[in-house]
Design a protein around this motif. Structure first.
Motif, PDB file in Angstrom:
ATOM      1  N   GLY A 156      -2.934  43.720   4.907  1.00  0.00           N
ATOM      2  CA  GLY A 156      -3.619  43.744   6.241  1.00  0.00           C
ATOM      3  C   GLY A 156      -3.340  42.230   7.236  1.00  0.00           C
ATOM      4  O   GLY A 156      -3.125  41.740   8.218  1.00  0.00           O
ATOM      5  N   GLY A 157      -3.040  40.870   6.660  1.00  0.00           N
ATOM      6  CA  GLY A 157      -2.679  39.976   7.431  1.00  0.00           C
ATOM      7  C   GLY A 157      -1.047  40.646   7.637  1.00  0.00           C
ATOM      8  O   GLY A 157      -0.833  39.838   9.194  1.00  0.00           O
ATOM      9  N   GLY A 158      -0.033  41.467   7.134  1.00  0.00           N
ATOM     10  CA  GLY A 158       0.946  41.387   7.039  1.00  0.00           C
ATOM     11  C   GLY A 158       1.537  42.004   8.842  1.00  0.00           C
ATOM     12  O   GLY A 158       1.950  42.081   9.979  1.00  0.00           O
ATOM     13  N   ALA A 159       0.660  42.637   8.693  1.00  0.00           N
ATOM     14  CA  ALA A 159       0.969  44.270   9.060  1.00  0.00           C
ATOM     15  C   ALA A 159       0.200  43.509  10.455  1.00  0.00           C
ATOM     16  O   ALA A 159       0.446  44.150  11.665  1.00  0.00           O
ATOM     17  CB  ALA A 159       0.030  45.153   8.856  1.00  0.00           C
ATOM     18  N   GLY A 160      -0.763  42.793  10.502  1.00  0.00           N
ATOM     19  CA  GLY A 160      -1.737  42.493  12.048  1.00  0.00           C
ATOM     20  C   GLY A 160      -0.671  41.097  12.900  1.00  0.00           C
ATOM     21  O   GLY A 160      -0.659  41.286  13.614  1.00  0.00           O
ATOM     22  N   ALA A 161       0.290  40.581  12.219  1.00  0.00           N
ATOM     23  CA  ALA A 161       0.997  39.116  12.238  1.00  0.00           C
ATOM     24  C   ALA A 161       2.315  39.841  12.889  1.00  0.00           C
ATOM     25  O   ALA A 161       2.869  39.849  13.938  1.00  0.00           O
ATOM     26  CB  ALA A 161       1.542  38.900  11.414  1.00  0.00           C
ATOM     27  N   VAL A 162       2.444  41.162  12.405  1.00  0.00           N
ATOM     28  CA  VAL A 162       3.606  41.872  12.797  1.00  0.00           C
ATOM     29  C   VAL A 162       3.678  42.719  13.886  1.00  0.00           C
ATOM     30  O   VAL A 162       4.178  42.453  15.059  1.00  0.00           O
ATOM     31  CB  VAL A 162       4.433  42.254  11.680  1.00  0.00           C
ATOM     32  N   GLY A 163       2.015  43.195  14.662  1.00  0.00           N
ATOM     33  CA  GLY A 163       1.622  43.759  15.175  1.00  0.00           C
ATOM     34  C   GLY A 163       1.029  42.793  17.213  1.00  0.00           C
ATOM     35  O   GLY A 163       1.713  42.855  17.441  1.00  0.00           O
ATOM     36  N   PRO A 205       0.967  35.402  16.626  1.00  0.00           N
ATOM     37  CA  PRO A 205       1.346  36.487  14.843  1.00  0.00           C
ATOM     38  C   PRO A 205       0.034  35.247  13.665  1.00  0.00           C
ATOM     39  O   PRO A 205      -0.466  36.597  12.878  1.00  0.00           O
ATOM     40  CB  PRO A 205       2.386  35.594  14.353  1.00  0.00           C
ATOM     41  N   LEU A 206      -0.888  34.004  14.371  1.00  0.00           N
ATOM     42  CA  LEU A 206      -1.684  33.702  13.809  1.00  0.00           C
ATOM     43  C   LEU A 206      -2.730  34.216  13.405  1.00  0.00           C
ATOM     44  O   LEU A 206      -3.027  35.019  12.749  1.00  0.00           O
ATOM     45  CB  LEU A 206      -1.858  32.427  13.808  1.00  0.00           C
ATOM     46  N   PHE A 207      -3.039  34.176  14.899  1.00  0.00           N
ATOM     47  CA  PHE A 207      -4.593  34.926  15.195  1.00  0.00           C
ATOM     48  C   PHE A 207      -4.258  36.743  14.268  1.00  0.00           C
ATOM     49  O   PHE A 207      -5.023  37.012  13.706  1.00  0.00           O
ATOM     50  CB  PHE A 207      -4.745  34.888  16.645  1.00  0.00           C
ATOM     51  N   GLY A 208      -3.585  37.264  15.096  1.00  0.00           N
ATOM     52  CA  GLY A 208      -3.490  38.819  14.298  1.00  0.00           C
ATOM     53  C   GLY A 208      -3.396  38.778  12.483  1.00  0.00           C
ATOM     54  O   GLY A 208      -3.912  39.972  12.305  1.00  0.00           O
ATOM     55  N   ALA A 209      -2.540  37.760  12.320  1.00  0.00           N
ATOM     56  CA  ALA A 209      -2.734  37.864  11.029  1.00  0.00           C
ATOM     57  C   ALA A 209      -4.453  37.942   9.836  1.00  0.00           C
ATOM     58  O   ALA A 209      -4.585  38.533   9.624  1.00  0.00           O
ATOM     59  CB  ALA A 209      -2.236  36.904   9.432  1.00  0.00           C
ATOM     60  N   VAL A 210      -4.834  36.864  11.224  1.00  0.00           N
ATOM     61  CA  VAL A 210      -6.943  36.572  10.285  1.00  0.00           C
ATOM     62  C   VAL A 210      -7.556  38.019  11.003  1.00  0.00           C
ATOM     63  O   VAL A 210      -7.314  38.523  10.061  1.00  0.00           O
ATOM     64  CB  VAL A 210      -7.108  35.539  10.915  1.00  0.00           C
ATOM     65  N   VAL A 211      -7.109  38.271  11.746  1.00  0.00           N
ATOM     66  CA  VAL A 211      -7.402  39.452  12.219  1.00  0.00           C
ATOM     67  C   VAL A 211      -7.408  41.029  11.524  1.00  0.00           C
ATOM     68  O   VAL A 211      -8.436  42.097  10.654  1.00  0.00           O
ATOM     69  CB  VAL A 211      -7.207  40.277  13.351  1.00  0.00           C
ATOM     70  N   GLY A 212      -5.795  41.145  11.252  1.00  0.00           N
ATOM     71  CA  GLY A 212      -5.647  42.294  10.219  1.00  0.00           C
ATOM     72  C   GLY A 212      -6.331  41.711   8.788  1.00  0.00           C
ATOM     73  O   GLY A 212      -6.608  43.264   8.227  1.00  0.00           O
ATOM     74  N   ALA A 213      -6.236  41.105   8.170  1.00  0.00           N
ATOM     75  CA  ALA A 213      -6.893  40.340   7.013  1.00  0.00           C
ATOM     76  C   ALA A 213      -7.924  41.100   6.922  1.00  0.00           C
ATOM     77  O   ALA A 213      -8.127  41.922   6.006  1.00  0.00           O
ATOM     78  CB  ALA A 213      -6.377  39.423   6.356  1.00  0.00           C
ATOM     79  N   ALA A 214      -8.989  40.468   7.725  1.00  0.00           N
ATOM     80  CA  ALA A 214     -10.981  40.627   7.605  1.00  0.00           C
ATOM     81  C   ALA A 214     -10.960  42.023   8.229  1.00  0.00           C
ATOM     82  O   ALA A 214     -11.353  42.881   7.099  1.00  0.00           O
ATOM     83  CB  ALA A 214     -10.697  39.862   8.649  1.00  0.00           C
ATOM     84  N   GLY A 215      -9.917  42.946   8.786  1.00  0.00           N
ATOM     85  CA  GLY A 215     -10.155  44.601   9.116  1.00  0.00           C
ATOM     86  C   GLY A 215      -9.762  44.864   8.170  1.00  0.00           C
ATOM     87  O   GLY A 215     -10.661  45.781   7.571  1.00  0.00           O
ATOM     88  N   ASN A 216      -8.520  44.724   6.687  1.00  0.00           N
ATOM     89  CA  ASN A 216      -8.189  45.574   5.920  1.00  0.00           C
ATOM     90  C   ASN A 216      -9.014  45.435   4.488  1.00  0.00           C
ATOM     91  O   ASN A 216      -9.836  46.618   3.948  1.00  0.00           O
ATOM     92  CB  ASN A 216      -7.038  45.260   5.514  1.00  0.00           C
ATOM     93  N   VAL A 217      -9.166  44.382   4.789  1.00  0.00           N
ATOM     94  CA  VAL A 217     -10.191  44.054   3.396  1.00  0.00           C
ATOM     95  C   VAL A 217     -11.810  45.035   3.672  1.00  0.00           C
ATOM     96  O   VAL A 217     -12.161  45.449   2.953  1.00  0.00           O
ATOM     97  CB  VAL A 217     -11.003  42.843   3.246  1.00  0.00           C
TER      98      VAL A 217
END
Length: 67
Positions: free
Chosen positions: A30-37, A45-57
């Motif tokens: 999730g973090g990787g996908a969020g950072a890329v997105g 990208p750091l905010f995207g990684a945090v949101v992506g990781a939390a969202g995927n979990v």
């Protein structure tokens, strides 16, 4: 150029729905996908990684079709 960014964003969203076997894998995917997105849409990208990781979990823990 705009279409390639759109396709990358769609692929990133699809990556967010990929569940790993462990919570760490879920956060990493999730973090990787969020950072890329976030990078695609010129956001932080750091905010995207945090949101992506939390969202995927959260998604993986609440859906019955994930491990």
């Amino acid at each position: 150029m705009r279409i390639s960014k759109l396709l990358l964003a769609v692929a990133t969203c699809a990556g967010l729905t990929a569940c790993g076997d462990t919570t760490g894998e879920q956060a990493l995917l999730g973090g990787g996908a969020g950072a890329v997105g976030a990078a695609v849409v010129s956001a932080d990208p750091l905010f995207g990684a945090v949101v992506g990781a939390a969202g995927n979990v959260l998604y993986c823990k609440t859906q019955n079709n994930c491990r």
